[in-house]
Motif scaffolding. Sequence first.
Motif, short mmCIF file in Angstrom:
data_model
loop_
_atom_site.label_atom_id
_atom_site.label_comp_id
_atom_site.label_asym_id
_atom_site.label_seq_id
_atom_site.Cartn_x
_atom_site.Cartn_y
_atom_site.Cartn_z
N VAL A 386 31.63 49.49 39.15
CA VAL A 386 32.33 48.62 40.10
C VAL A 386 33.36 49.45 40.88
O VAL A 386 34.23 50.10 40.27
N TYR A 473 28.93 46.87 43.09
CA TYR A 473 28.66 46.77 41.66
C TYR A 473 27.16 46.79 41.42
O TYR A 473 26.35 46.58 42.33
N SER A 484 23.22 49.32 43.99
CA SER A 484 24.44 48.53 43.98
C SER A 484 24.36 47.38 44.98
O SER A 484 23.61 47.42 45.95
#
Length: 576
Positions: A386, A473, A484
């Motif tokens: 993240v 994330y 991501s």
Amino acid sequence: MLQRSLLSAGVAALVLFAGCSSYSQKPEAVESLPGPPSSPVATSEPASAAADTLAANAMSQRRFAAESMAKSARTMAVMPQPAYPAPMPPAESRERYEKLDANPVQRVAEHPVSTFSVDVDTGSYANLRRFLREGQLPPKDAVRAEELINYLDYGYEAPRDRDTPFGLITEIGPTPWNPKTRLLHVGIQGWVPPGERPAANLVFLVDTSGSMQSADKLPLVIASLKLLTAKLRAQDRVSLVTYSGQTQVVLEPTPGDRRDKIAAALERLQAGGGTNGGAGLELAYSMARQGYIDNGVNRVLVATDGDFNLGVTSFDALLQRVQQQRKSGVALTTLGFGTGNYNEQLMERLADAGDGNYAYIDSLSEAQKVLVREAGATLTTIARDVKIQLEFNPALVAEYRLIGYENRQLRREDFSNDQIDAGDIGAGHRVTALYEIALAGEGGERIEALRYGADSSAAPGKSGELAHLRLRYKRPQDGQRAQSRLIERALTRHDVVTSLASTSPAFRLSAAVAGFGQLLRGSEYLQGFDYTAVETLARNARGADANGEVGEFMQLVQLADSLTPRQSARADLPGE
């Protein structure tokens, strides 16, 4: 020098004693004292003559005694003197912390983008609590502002949809310590999966070296892991590996509901020998692979003071080993214990490298918080790698400063690079980041504009946008090679709250904790903001405080205030 002074004092005392004795003794006793011959006292002599003779004899006795003692003193002064051991210096702490310089103020016209990895660790808070309760201020490098901020629960609303695992909260209000700047508050609240958590394959890796003998180390480790064991189920598995001078498997993978067997294995542990932590990690990962649960929680929990002194002791080599092992899908959580030789730098960095989190256990109540009450966040990952990025609009924002996250900084290009590792978030975890920003034209700037730089007023940017927030994330269920996902949000002038009293309790409480951390680190940016102001701000934002964390925080603020040296109000006198 000390011995000669004592000798001189003794001689003086003896001389004084001899003089006093000569006046207090009867004439017969005076004649019995050693000394030069004296004339006998005639009984037929008048009383006054006898008295004069007695006084003369006494004077002669005192002179003789003084000369004799002085001669003895000169003789003793040249004789070899016995050697007395020097006072032992106070025990020096061997605790190790990573040296970090506070993030500097950045001018938006020159550095418009800020990028960092999230941090869910809370070890710094519990560790400084230990220092304060022992009656001393923590070392500056033991204080990481983001871990203090992330320790408390701000009551963020959690998302309910697994496809959007974060609740995103943003708020902009006055900076409590600087009326000319604003505080930008960014909050992330992790999703809590409904129902039971997935089955867990846990390996307890326990340091049983000689350094773990004290009550705040191995005995507390055993009690803490027994708390976690009490909450396990039949579908969970527990292994126990120990390391000291050698490593061993104390317990093969065992169903979690065999609590008596697990507790008995823990209670047999004893401390002694060296610390081969590298070999312990290798064996623990091997046991994790042996008990691996597909689509479950696979995690090594290492409990140690971090004092590795055998085998692989290189900091970088240990990190590389853990980084390699995380590719197998086994995460690493580090639980720090003890004082004196505690290696916090290693504890934090190992957890970062192992896609896990770091906590410091200073009491059984902290173990209850980390391993029971927040077990989902500690064990279950809902988002990996993240990253947060803010791009500030130089037309409206002159400067910014990120509070904390000094060892989480990323390059701008790392944000979109899915090969770059970043922090993971567990179920229900919360992350808070605070920026102090100076809006253009409000007089809060600290850096002079470049003479030949671009004019910020002419810089491009969306009308009314102060900054653009991006969040990246990966979902754990998408595997190690997942792409991501991106969340974006614009922050505008309309988001600015002009009154501190009108901000949310979460805003004020997080600001109070941020101020506390900066005070402990000796920040140059607080402009007279003190511990009393911190406590007042926290008290006004306390709310229900179901777990008593805010009340405890205010107690720590009071302790820090009482332990902080005060400058004397007395002016120096001339010549001092």
